[in-house]
Design a protein around this motif. Structure first.
Motif, short mmCIF file in Angstrom:
data_model
loop_
_atom_site.label_atom_id
_atom_site.label_comp_id
_atom_site.label_asym_id
_atom_site.label_seq_id
_atom_site.Cartn_x
_atom_site.Cartn_y
_atom_site.Cartn_z
N LYS A 204 0.90 -1.06 0.15
CA LYS A 204 0.13 0.06 0.07
C LYS A 204 0.78 1.23 -0.14
N ASN A 205 2.19 1.18 0.41
CA ASN A 205 3.06 2.21 0.35
C ASN A 205 4.23 2.17 -0.83
N GLY A 206 3.85 1.62 -1.71
CA GLY A 206 4.70 1.27 -2.92
C GLY A 206 6.07 0.70 -2.68
N ILE A 207 6.22 -0.21 -1.60
CA ILE A 207 7.53 -1.00 -1.34
C ILE A 207 7.20 -2.24 -1.78
N MET A 208 8.12 -2.95 -2.64
CA MET A 208 7.97 -4.27 -2.96
C MET A 208 8.83 -5.21 -2.22
N GLY A 209 8.66 -6.46 -2.28
CA GLY A 209 9.55 -7.43 -1.47
C GLY A 209 9.95 -8.44 -2.36
N ILE A 210 11.21 -8.79 -1.99
CA ILE A 210 11.91 -10.02 -2.89
C ILE A 210 12.11 -10.94 -1.66
N GLU A 211 11.61 -12.15 -1.99
CA GLU A 211 11.46 -13.34 -1.05
C GLU A 211 12.57 -14.46 -1.50
N ASN A 212 13.02 -15.25 -0.49
CA ASN A 212 13.76 -16.26 -0.74
C ASN A 212 15.18 -15.89 -1.44
N VAL A 213 15.49 -14.75 -0.67
CA VAL A 213 17.08 -14.31 -1.20
C VAL A 213 18.21 -15.48 -0.77
N GLY A 214 19.23 -15.65 -1.58
CA GLY A 214 20.20 -16.75 -1.09
C GLY A 214 21.36 -16.44 -2.05
N GLY A 215 22.09 -17.61 -2.54
CA GLY A 215 23.30 -17.73 -3.29
C GLY A 215 24.45 -16.97 -2.48
N ASP A 216 25.11 -15.96 -2.94
CA ASP A 216 26.09 -15.39 -2.24
C ASP A 216 25.86 -14.44 -1.41
N LEU A 217 24.73 -14.64 -0.56
CA LEU A 217 24.43 -13.77 0.45
C LEU A 217 25.53 -13.23 1.63
N ASP A 218 26.14 -14.17 2.04
CA ASP A 218 27.00 -14.11 3.31
C ASP A 218 28.15 -13.18 2.73
N ALA A 219 28.35 -13.25 1.37
CA ALA A 219 29.51 -12.46 0.84
C ALA A 219 29.61 -10.74 0.85
N VAL A 220 28.30 -10.52 1.10
CA VAL A 220 28.04 -9.18 0.73
C VAL A 220 27.52 -8.64 2.13
N THR A 221 27.05 -9.18 2.99
CA THR A 221 26.54 -8.88 4.28
C THR A 221 27.41 -7.83 4.75
N GLY A 222 26.90 -6.76 5.35
CA GLY A 222 27.57 -5.70 6.07
C GLY A 222 27.98 -4.80 4.83
N LYS A 223 27.68 -4.97 3.86
CA LYS A 223 28.15 -3.97 2.74
C LYS A 223 27.11 -3.04 1.96
N ARG A 224 27.39 -2.03 1.58
CA ARG A 224 26.78 -1.23 0.58
C ARG A 224 26.89 -1.49 -0.83
N CYS A 225 25.97 -1.73 -1.65
CA CYS A 225 25.98 -2.49 -2.93
C CYS A 225 25.01 -1.86 -3.66
N THR A 226 25.35 -2.11 -5.09
CA THR A 226 23.96 -1.79 -6.11
C THR A 226 23.58 -3.09 -6.42
N PHE A 227 22.17 -2.91 -6.53
CA PHE A 227 21.63 -4.12 -6.92
C PHE A 227 20.63 -4.18 -8.27
N ALA A 228 20.47 -5.30 -8.99
CA ALA A 228 19.41 -5.26 -10.18
C ALA A 228 18.87 -6.79 -10.07
N PHE A 229 17.40 -6.46 -10.54
CA PHE A 229 16.58 -7.67 -10.39
C PHE A 229 15.33 -7.39 -10.99
N PHE A 230 15.60 -7.22 -12.39
CA PHE A 230 14.56 -6.87 -13.29
C PHE A 230 13.63 -8.32 -13.72
N PRO A 231 12.10 -8.09 -13.73
CA PRO A 231 11.37 -9.25 -13.94
C PRO A 231 11.05 -9.16 -15.43
#
Length: 262
Positions: A204-231
């Protein structure tokens, strides 16, 4: 290019783990080398399998479908936050403030690492994940988060979905007694009276959610990154399987082209 790329998606394919009421992913070879000299496959799947993004219309009637969401929502900078949680533990607004209130920026993509991507399978993951509660959604709205992603099964606590005592549920009725024992005697209907409250707050506030994130998640935890996730450009789509990618430029030498004619 001077960029580092990190895959933050679980695999999609034969026998990928599924939410309790979805049919199994089906992949058929329509053409193959011995038959046709080419490979062509037909896929039957829900778009809410493996790592995916929900369109607001998935839960809130009258909100945008996936093709109606502006493209900038599928690209941006943000942070990956460590927020370890155990079975059924809530993720609250207070948790988020303590973990990243000092670092979050308006318009950020926020990715949460609870550690549960390591449990991603058809067993305990879907039934026992921790999950966001309403105060977490309210915190994201207050902070101006653009998109939230997380390594859990839904944008809500599993017992605030049809897995628990909600509409179309409970899919797993045996969890009622287990929850009562786990909680020290509380009834899950009292603790989770509302159906998918965080989905509703976010969408209702225009925020979308990405569910079941995985892969190399630990490798970038604690970092500021740029993300791409086009449907996909799916007309009236309720969501879409995505390849969530984190990018880091340590040299700061990368620039996006300015669009000048050649």
């Amino acid at each position: 290019m001077g960029l580092e790329f990190y895959n933050l998606s679980h695999r999609f394919g034969f026998q990928n783990p599924n939410w309790p009421y979805f049919e199994d992913t089906k992949i058929e070879r329509i053409h193959y080398m011995a038959k046709s000299g080419v490979l062509s496959q037909r896929i039957t799947t829900t778009m809410h399998a493996t790592t995916h993004i929900d369109a607001p219309a998935h839960v809130v009637q009258g909100t945008p479908f996936i093709d109606e969401v502006p493209l900038p929502h599928f690209f941006g900078s943000g942070i990956v936050v460590s927020l370890p949680k155990k079975k059924w533990e809530p993720i609250t607004g207070e948790d988020l403030e303590k973990a990243c209130g000092h670092a979050i920026r308006k318009g950020d993509v926020l990715i949460i690492n609870t550690g549960w991507h390591k449990q991603y399978e058809d067993g305990d993951y879907f039934a026992y994940c921790p999950g966001f509660v309403a105060s977490a959604g309210e915190w994201m709205v207050e902070k101006g988060v653009k998109v939230v992603g997380h390594d859990t099964q839904a944008n809500d606590h599993p017992l605030a979905t049809a897995i628990g005592p909600q509409r179309n549920g409970p899919l797993l009725p045996h969890l009622a007694e287990e929850y009562k024992e786990w909680s020290g005697g509380r009834d899950w209907k009292d603790d989770f009276p509302d159906w998918e409250p965080v989905h509703n707050i976010l969408f209702k506030n225009g925020i979308m959610g990405i569910e079941n994130v995985g892969g190399d998640l630990d490798a970038v935890t604690g970092k500021r990154c740029t993300f791409a996730f086009f449907p996909w450009n799916w007309d009236r789509g309720d969501g879409c399987i995505i390849r969530l990618v984190a990018m880091i430029d340590k040299t700061q030498g990368f620039r996006i082209e300015d669009g000048s004619e050649y």
